[in-house]
Design an enzyme around this catalytic site. Structure first.
Site, PDB file in Angstrom:
ATOM      1  N   ASN A 160      -9.615  -6.311   0.187  1.00 36.59           N
ATOM      2  CA  ASN A 160      -8.434  -6.938   0.077  1.00 36.59           C
ATOM      3  C   ASN A 160      -7.676  -6.322  -1.036  1.00 36.59           C
ATOM      4  O   ASN A 160      -8.462  -6.280  -2.076  1.00 36.59           O
ATOM      5  CB  ASN A 160      -8.783  -8.521  -0.075  1.00 36.59           C
ATOM      6  CG  ASN A 160      -9.260  -9.223   1.016  1.00 36.59           C
ATOM      7  OD1 ASN A 160      -9.887  -8.576   1.906  1.00 36.59           O
ATOM      8  ND2 ASN A 160      -8.931 -10.487   1.071  1.00 36.59           N
TER       9      ASN A 160
ATOM     10  N   PRO B 144      -9.906  -0.079   3.211  1.00 41.34           N
ATOM     11  CA  PRO B 144      -9.836  -0.696   2.011  1.00 41.34           C
ATOM     12  C   PRO B 144     -10.131  -2.218   1.988  1.00 41.34           C
ATOM     13  O   PRO B 144     -10.104  -2.871   3.079  1.00 41.34           O
ATOM     14  CB  PRO B 144      -8.296  -0.666   1.616  1.00 41.34           C
ATOM     15  CG  PRO B 144      -7.603  -0.309   2.842  1.00 41.34           C
ATOM     16  CD  PRO B 144      -8.635  -0.018   3.574  1.00 41.34           C
TER      17      PRO B 144
ATOM     18  N   TYR C 113      -6.101  -8.707  14.918  1.00 46.42           N
ATOM     19  CA  TYR C 113      -5.812  -7.549  13.885  1.00 46.42           C
ATOM     20  C   TYR C 113      -6.721  -6.679  13.659  1.00 46.42           C
ATOM     21  O   TYR C 113      -6.766  -5.421  13.566  1.00 46.42           O
ATOM     22  CB  TYR C 113      -5.576  -8.295  12.527  1.00 46.42           C
ATOM     23  CG  TYR C 113      -5.230  -7.471  11.422  1.00 46.42           C
ATOM     24  CD1 TYR C 113      -4.176  -6.822  11.374  1.00 46.42           C
ATOM     25  CD2 TYR C 113      -6.205  -7.181  10.407  1.00 46.42           C
ATOM     26  CE1 TYR C 113      -3.793  -6.058  10.296  1.00 46.42           C
ATOM     27  CE2 TYR C 113      -5.855  -6.311   9.310  1.00 46.42           C
ATOM     28  CZ  TYR C 113      -4.675  -5.512   9.126  1.00 46.42           C
ATOM     29  OH  TYR C 113      -4.390  -4.837   8.072  1.00 46.42           O
TER      30      TYR C 113
ATOM     31  N   VAL D   6       0.832  -1.123  -0.060  1.00 47.53           N
ATOM     32  CA  VAL D   6       0.024   0.026   0.164  1.00 47.53           C
ATOM     33  C   VAL D   6       0.998   1.333  -0.126  1.00 47.53           C
ATOM     34  O   VAL D   6       0.743   2.064  -0.789  1.00 47.53           O
ATOM     35  CB  VAL D   6      -0.930  -0.015   1.392  1.00 47.53           C
ATOM     36  CG1 VAL D   6      -1.644   1.349   1.246  1.00 47.53           C
ATOM     37  CG2 VAL D   6      -1.860  -1.197   1.349  1.00 47.53           C
TER      38      VAL D   6
END
Ligand code: GFB
Length: 312
Positions: free
Chosen positions: A166, A164, A137, A16
């Site tokens: 995947n 976002p 997470y 990213v």
């Protein structure tokens, strides 16, 4: 953002962050600040505070995180919750202390309940049980979202949070144990073709559905939100379409040109059955994903193929 504003891209080596860096450079931003994790360990509060004190940063793209696919999340739950809480807490708090003008925090669609209605609207956050394979997470990311909101409320900061779906693209992790499904399948089909293996194993039942967003589209959305989004509530970034894992496997198989079989190992978890995001909010603001999955997959495979040729 002025073209000479000082912009820190946290996590610029990852999938990213590297896409955000490429996008900012392409748009003509000149004052970009990056640090590798060796140069600056974002889990170390004092180091992060020192860095912000020295650099006097205007804008932050918070794309640094400990990430991984279903197996890594399931096998290392403590690492996922600890590292992410440290990283985001240190960066968000330092951004407040050193008067950053605006910060974009990136979450994930695993923050939504496992059985939430589809497509996932932003308001479904905290309305049900999370998927167990990535709950640590997800809880870290939910804490980050709330931290941004709380700092805005109490301190008047401008910290926005985007979720976002995947993602895939250049600089992805192709390690079979820790990667996400898309790079894993590219590697598995490629290696099976090279070695002439009779079948490729796909984890789980193949029936879960996932949505895949190219990191170049994501980077464009991040820049768009930094410029146009001021709301305290989260906003989804996605394509608005998903695909079954077995269909994805078939697509990658044909792009790679593998002619063997596909087998499914149902003893490995499927994770969330489906997590398609509702993109009405971001679309109505004027941003839409552009890269079709087929095209994105071809470009990722071609880069992967080239890298393996260079390494051979
Ligand atoms: O991409 P993935 O690891 O993560 O797996 P999640 C997606 C689906 O693909 C699951 C299946 O149903 C997997 O069982 N799958 C099939 C495979 N073959 C493979 C393979 O070879 N490797 C992998 N990795 N999967 C993660 C979360 O969830 O997605 C994170 O754990 C985060 O927290 C991230 O949200 C975006 O989509 O299930």
């Amino acid at each position: 953002m002025d073209l000479n504003a000082k912009i820190y891209i946290a996590g610029h080596k990852g999938l990213v962050g590297s896409a955000i860096l490429r996008k900012l450079e392409a748009e003509g931003y000149t004052n970009l600040v990056c640090r590798t994790s060796k140069e600056l360990d974002l889990r170390e509060r004092e180091a992060v505070l020192r860095f912000f004190a020295e650099e006097q940063i205007d804008y932050v793209f918070l794309a640094a995180a400990k990430v991984g696919g279903i197996a890594a999340n399931n096998d290392y739950p403590a690492d996922f919750i600890r590292d992410n809480l440290f990283i985001q807490t240190n960066v968000i708090d330092a951004a407040y202390q050193y008067n950053v003008k605006k910060l974009l925090f990136l979450g994930s669609t695993c923050i939504y309940p496992k059985y939430a209605p589809q497509p996932l609207k932003e308001e479904y956050l905290l309305t049900g049980e999370l998927e167990p394979t990535n709950e640590p997470y997800a809880i870290a990311k939910i804490a980050g979202i709330n931290m941004c909101k709380s700092y805005n409320r109490q301190y008047g900061t401008r910290f926005i949070s985007a979720m976002p779906t995947n993602m895939y693209g250049p600089n992805d992790n192709f390690d079979l144990k820790s990667s996400h499904v898309l790079p894993a399948l590219i590697r598995k089909f490629h290696e099976a073709k090279q070695s002439g293996a009779p079948a490729v194993e796909v984890w789980g039942t193949g029936t879960p559905k996932r949505e895949f967003l190219h990191s170049d589209d994501l980077a464009e959305a991040c820049l768009f939100l930094m410029e146009h989004y001021e709301d305290n509530e989260i906003i989804n970034i996605g394509v608005g379409e998903d695909i079954e894992i077995k269909e994805l496997a078939g697509l990658i198989k044909s792009i790679v040109g593998y002619e063997g079989d596909i087998s499914f190992n149902a003893s490995i978890p499927d994770g969330t059955p489906r997590k398609l995001v509702d993109v009405t909010k971001i679309n109505s603001l004027g941003w839409k994903a552009r890269i079709p999955l087929d095209e994105g997959l071809r470009s990722v495979y071609s880069a992967f193929n080239q890298d393996t040729l260079i390494q051979a």
